[in-house]
Design a protein around this motif. Sequence first.
Motif, PDB file in Angstrom:
ATOM      1  N   LEU A  57       1.264  -0.821   0.276  1.00  0.00           N
ATOM      2  CA  LEU A  57       0.316   0.128  -0.100  1.00  0.00           C
ATOM      3  C   LEU A  57       0.975   1.260  -0.053  1.00  0.00           C
ATOM      4  O   LEU A  57       0.626   1.925  -0.061  1.00  0.00           O
ATOM      5  N   GLY A  58       2.450   0.880   0.511  1.00  0.00           N
ATOM      6  CA  GLY A  58       3.127   2.293   0.921  1.00  0.00           C
ATOM      7  C   GLY A  58       2.567   3.183   1.670  1.00  0.00           C
ATOM      8  O   GLY A  58       2.855   4.343   1.752  1.00  0.00           O
ATOM      9  N   THR A  59       1.685   2.030   3.138  1.00  0.00           N
ATOM     10  CA  THR A  59       1.974   3.086   3.772  1.00  0.00           C
ATOM     11  C   THR A  59       2.942   2.764   4.958  1.00  0.00           C
ATOM     12  O   THR A  59       3.574   1.533   4.705  1.00  0.00           O
ATOM     13  N   ASN A  60       2.419   3.267   6.191  1.00  0.00           N
ATOM     14  CA  ASN A  60       3.605   3.082   7.353  1.00  0.00           C
ATOM     15  C   ASN A  60       2.331   2.516   8.650  1.00  0.00           C
ATOM     16  O   ASN A  60       3.202   3.254   9.318  1.00  0.00           O
ATOM     17  N   ILE A  61       1.581   1.777   8.406  1.00  0.00           N
ATOM     18  CA  ILE A  61       0.853   1.601   9.389  1.00  0.00           C
ATOM     19  C   ILE A  61       1.257   0.567  10.975  1.00  0.00           C
ATOM     20  O   ILE A  61       1.298  -0.308  10.327  1.00  0.00           O
ATOM     21  N   PRO A  62       1.404   1.183  11.924  1.00  0.00           N
ATOM     22  CA  PRO A  62       1.395   0.490  12.605  1.00  0.00           C
ATOM     23  C   PRO A  62       0.749  -0.528  13.425  1.00  0.00           C
ATOM     24  O   PRO A  62       0.537  -0.568  14.642  1.00  0.00           O
ATOM     25  N   PHE A  63       0.180  -1.628  12.338  1.00  0.00           N
ATOM     26  CA  PHE A  63      -0.751  -2.055  13.198  1.00  0.00           C
ATOM     27  C   PHE A  63      -0.754  -2.933  14.654  1.00  0.00           C
ATOM     28  O   PHE A  63      -1.906  -2.567  15.492  1.00  0.00           O
ATOM     29  N   LEU A  64       0.677  -3.074  14.723  1.00  0.00           N
ATOM     30  CA  LEU A  64       1.241  -4.640  15.195  1.00  0.00           C
ATOM     31  C   LEU A  64       2.165  -3.545  16.505  1.00  0.00           C
ATOM     32  O   LEU A  64       2.513  -4.013  17.520  1.00  0.00           O
ATOM     33  N   THR A  65       2.627  -2.092  16.264  1.00  0.00           N
ATOM     34  CA  THR A  65       3.484  -1.481  17.054  1.00  0.00           C
ATOM     35  C   THR A  65       3.132  -0.166  17.526  1.00  0.00           C
ATOM     36  O   THR A  65       3.834   0.752  18.968  1.00  0.00           O
ATOM     37  N   ASP A  66       1.717   0.042  17.494  1.00  0.00           N
ATOM     38  CA  ASP A  66       1.677   1.676  17.911  1.00  0.00           C
ATOM     39  C   ASP A  66       1.948   1.400  19.758  1.00  0.00           C
ATOM     40  O   ASP A  66       1.154   0.591  20.294  1.00  0.00           O
ATOM     41  N   MET A  67       2.428   2.034  20.173  1.00  0.00           N
ATOM     42  CA  MET A  67       3.068   2.497  21.346  1.00  0.00           C
ATOM     43  C   MET A  67       2.284   2.951  21.996  1.00  0.00           C
ATOM     44  O   MET A  67       2.142   2.899  23.461  1.00  0.00           O
ATOM     45  N   SER A  68       1.081   3.795  21.409  1.00  0.00           N
ATOM     46  CA  SER A  68      -0.564   3.810  22.088  1.00  0.00           C
ATOM     47  C   SER A  68      -1.063   2.555  22.695  1.00  0.00           C
ATOM     48  O   SER A  68      -1.851   2.454  23.599  1.00  0.00           O
ATOM     49  N   GLY A  69      -0.770   1.559  22.036  1.00  0.00           N
ATOM     50  CA  GLY A  69      -1.644   0.586  22.036  1.00  0.00           C
ATOM     51  C   GLY A  69      -3.151   0.362  21.588  1.00  0.00           C
ATOM     52  O   GLY A  69      -3.776  -0.931  21.179  1.00  0.00           O
ATOM     53  N   VAL A  70      -3.522   1.791  20.943  1.00  0.00           N
ATOM     54  CA  VAL A  70      -4.623   1.496  20.259  1.00  0.00           C
ATOM     55  C   VAL A  70      -4.772   1.067  18.681  1.00  0.00           C
ATOM     56  O   VAL A  70      -6.014  -0.472  18.805  1.00  0.00           O
ATOM     57  N   TRP A  71      -3.864   1.078  17.623  1.00  0.00           N
ATOM     58  CA  TRP A  71      -3.804   0.452  16.412  1.00  0.00           C
ATOM     59  C   TRP A  71      -3.351  -1.299  17.246  1.00  0.00           C
ATOM     60  O   TRP A  71      -4.669  -1.637  16.401  1.00  0.00           O
ATOM     61  N   PRO A  72      -3.057  -2.050  18.358  1.00  0.00           N
ATOM     62  CA  PRO A  72      -2.911  -2.845  18.312  1.00  0.00           C
ATOM     63  C   PRO A  72      -3.545  -3.986  18.947  1.00  0.00           C
ATOM     64  O   PRO A  72      -4.491  -4.637  18.432  1.00  0.00           O
ATOM     65  N   LYS A  73      -4.734  -3.006  19.732  1.00  0.00           N
ATOM     66  CA  LYS A  73      -5.727  -3.961  20.686  1.00  0.00           C
ATOM     67  C   LYS A  73      -6.612  -3.539  19.252  1.00  0.00           C
ATOM     68  O   LYS A  73      -7.561  -5.141  18.992  1.00  0.00           O
TER      69      LYS A  73
END
Lengths: 464, 302, 510
Positions: C348-364
Amino acid sequence: MVSKTKRALALVLTAMMAASALAGCGPNNGGGTQNSAASANEGGTASQAAVQDINDPKVKEKIINAMAKEAEANGGKIELTLWCSGDDKPFEKTLVDAFEKEYANSNYEFKITIRNAYGEDKAGGKVIENPKEAADVFNMADDQLSQLVTAKAIAEVGSLFQGNVVANNTDDAVEVCSVNGTAYAFPKTSDNGYFMYYDKRVFKDDEVGCLDDMIKKANENGKSVYFNITGPWYMTAFFFTAGCEITYDVTKDKQVATFNTDQGLAAGKAICHIAESQGKGFEGSPGTVGDNAFVQQGFKEGTLAAAVIGTWAGPTIKEAIGVENVGAAKLPTVLMDGEQKQLDSFGGYKVVGVNAFTKFPVSSQALAYYLTNEDSQIKRYQERGYIPTNKKALEDDTIKNDTALKAIEAQMPYAHPQGTSVGGTYWAVKPETIGSEAYDKKGKLTDDRIKEILQNVVTQLEGE
Amino acid sequence: MTNTQSAAMKSGYAARRKAANIIIYVILSIMVIIWLFPIVWLVMRSFSGDNLIAPKNFFPTEWTFDNYINLFAVWDSEANAWVDPDPFPYGKWLLNTFIVAVCSAVISTLIILMISYAFSRLRFKTRKTFLNFGLILGMFPGFMSMAATYNIMEIFGLKQSLVGLVIVYSAGAGLGYQVSKGFFDTIPRSLDEAAKIDGATRNQIFWVIILPLSKPIIVYTALTTFLSPWADYIFVSYFMKDNQENYTVAVGLYNMLEPNYIANYFTRFCAGAVLIAVPITILFVIMQRFYVAGVTGGAVKG
Amino acid sequence: MDYLDYVQMTTGQRFVYKLKSFFMGIPGAIVKLVSIVGHFIASFFSMIANGFKGYGERFSNGDTGTKLSYVIMGAGNFVHKQIGKGLLFLAAEVAYIVYMVSFGFQYITQIYSTGVNIGGNIVNGVIGNEGPIYGQDPDGLTGDVIINSDTVDDSNKILLFFVMTVLITIAFVVVYVANTKSAYAVQQIEQSGKKPMSAMEELRSFLDERFHVTLMAIPVILLLIFTVLPIIFTIFVAFTNYDKNHQPPGNLYWWVGFENFADVFYTNKMKSETFGKILLWTIVWAFFATFSNYILGIVLALMINKKGIKFKGFWRTMFVITAAVPQFVTLLVMRILLDDKGAINSMLGTNIPFLTDMSGVWPKITVILVNMWVGIPYTMLISSGLLMNIPEDLYESARIDGANAFQQFTKITFPYIFFVTTPYLITSFVGNINNFNVIYFLTAGGPNSDSYYQAGQTDLLVTWLYKLTVNSSDYNLAAVIGLLVFVICAAGALITFNMSKASKNEEEFS
């Protein structure tokens, strides 16, 4: 102003002291024998008697006789297990075969099993977990040694072997293998630290001094400089550089890391500063694939122009961009407290230990010694690219001129020994959180948040 | 209501229905793409000649079958011979898993049928107590006592062995009786009574009358117990420790993705994963009605 | 609320009501659990008291043989010529005595010793007597070695053998009481002038009246050894200081009482806060993971099974395939795909932190979405089967009454499926509390946080337990967490039990 000059002066002095202390172990220095005599004195038991050379046929016979006695209690079989790191297994197998030949005797037969499920990062912990069934001989990183000694799971090095180890290896290597003056392990390689590999087609040799400049240049070329700020081992470099006290007291099992100070804040801000360039010439995390895979793929695809990593990545980088294009240098400088500072690093060793509960103490020690003697170390360099600790091996011409070794040596004045800096608790409290968050937020952290994160690390350490 | 009116209504209704169906087709198609994407991607990677973990292209730039071959043997150009794929002897692991799966499926199925028959058809003084104990034991997290289980196996000299693994799986099966007990409950009791009058012992009733009627539940039990060793990572990785020769595919494949290895072994991992996924998938697709019957049968009974 | 109010509610209201009563029921269930445990203990003691009463009565009414069997097991059977049975009882007694003298008894004495800890202080309650002893090595070949490596005590082994000895003793007491009963029974049979059972007859009874013993003996023995014994061992560990600094045989561990529980609840700020956060996330996760799968799975099944949709078999098979691939494979592939430098971002050419977002929102969010990917096909599969079970004439009559498609769904389809699958729903809720695979293979609990002890932001209680055991050697803490998970699941099961009783009543009414 005064404090800054003072600090700079102190830094220079420390660097000089470190350099002079380390000069003795460099391959260019002829004073090896004096040093070894000096450290033999510290070595305790080995000091009084003259060192018995292990290659002396009489000594060897003595060892073989002792091994035969061990075998007798086990029906004429010497059964040993050796743990080594994943890809090292085929190479270690050749050494083990050579060992079996060297110590062959009609009174016993060898049955040596090599297993690579527990690499050098895990071996120590696994031995402590259940020493009675762990490997007899195991490879590990030097910082696990102190815990093994506390847990009484690692055997002392016998005075005969100890004398040889002390005489033949660099002082620093001997020192990291010792706890309270007694040697507990056999030094194997001196390259368990990191420096910088770079692509010579992007950077000239004089362009690798300053990280900010490198990032700029890499970005112009559409590439990145890689430094894993989310990895605890790598990002600690910033805190060393800032002057934080990071020490581990073996006897009290006490870890100190003064991250909650002004120096800590400076380090945190410096990490944030480079993290701001994330995606614009800088790459701060390998993702879930790990450093090695990331670096390999990065060079192969041409997305990386430089990477901070260790010797183990050398072969894959060479394969990816061609030997002639690979350069190696000490770490660059980073912007910290408004000035450019040389990055410090961990400098560690990989060592071989013997299980305290082994049924074959003599055979195990003989094997451990054999795996780390001069010939084995040279072969290991040739096959695997690992830098020796053996003084004579370091005199070897090809080794002396190795680019990676030169980079390690250049970094050495700024390298901190791992074993006395950090124990297991340091890794357990996840000090890398600051790096991960800086990476995640592209460096946009408030000072308060930085302080909070670093305070949490200290609080956890105190709670341990 | 005239004919034309009704026809118009009908056609309006049909049009609405058709539109709804088209929307459903679109949604289903999108969902199928999302659901199949990771699996097809995995298959594509397994045929890829490059070793890329995050390629920009969906299809491999270079097709090869090597990843599959390398699972079983690697060509050593120096020795000019095929050699074992050293750190990852996939063939051995495949065999291990198959042996464990077959043995534990046979023993577990027997144990489950025995226990659920006893609980369902027989009445004895301690029945309630045992049922309650079973319920309580089932509530402890499964791997909470892994370390102790390992120590016990060490006493029996079965640590890190396939036999030990089969025993642990089979022993645990004693708690998985709910679904088949629910099934036995649905078999009319009058059958037992009639047989008893004819002089059959409970033993004979079990073998001659109940078991032949229980084909679906036997297939369901055998299927689930056969499949579970293929997917168990936690216990095996703890139980086998450093004994790589006795790993099962799940542990072996997981290890291929460790940071030290992933760079060189990722596409091989994909090939290995596809290789075990194919037979299991086929088995499951064929047996799905037994699976549904098992789960809902149990669910209805509560 | 009584039943009349309940039946007047719409399905949606019933659903909300059931949900509400589920969560409101939690405190009550815990109280009930405590009372059940209390009741259990009370009945246990009364059972023992009764046992003693019967024991005494049998002795006073017994003849010589019976009285003798109180000391020499099997004597009563011998006297009345049941030689085989008598021999078995005697053998059990001899075996037990030999076991205790040669092996078992020492572990009972070693379970609470006095020893010296690492700091040189004397501590009470050490499990085991002696750590490693060092001897000199005169040849200089081995250093100072551990000379007692074969006999050095290991707290683990001692605790394990202690538990084993206790279990064996309990089993022996049961056999012993059975022996006195058997002696008394055969005495009574003879006194009433009948002939006692022959050995052959006794054997035959194991295929008929006592067939349950034959069926259950092996499974129960296996369960005792490989499930009950380890669980009891682990429960004991929760009361020791078996952690990374006390790993036997190098360092023995000792009893510390309720210290570990106190740590988790209040004394250790970091551990207790971690526990609180993980518990909260575990419940939030279980809720979303269960209901998202459940509802969307049913919707999917409805879409596939809708009249006029063609290729039903094709659609179903496509989804079943994803369910059939072993979970750890699909989850590991997902992890690689969703990495912030993974294939999805790269395509996709993106950089979405699906599993690594430190705030925890994305991974959850990601773990819940991936769990939907994993679980929806299962629910679809199960509810498809159920949909076909709904009698067609129900819809027919509804249509005649003028119900539209939506009404048919709310009045017929949903109530039917919901009613049948309520137990399934609740088991999958408990299953999700213990859902190790999805979390461990996807995020391994990460991203890490500075304020968690040995855990990350998507860790569930069970993955935390696993990490404490495998990564940080905090065995005692892990045991405490395991016990707490047990309490939570037991409470959940009690609510389930109450609710399914309620739904059974409903069945009777309608």
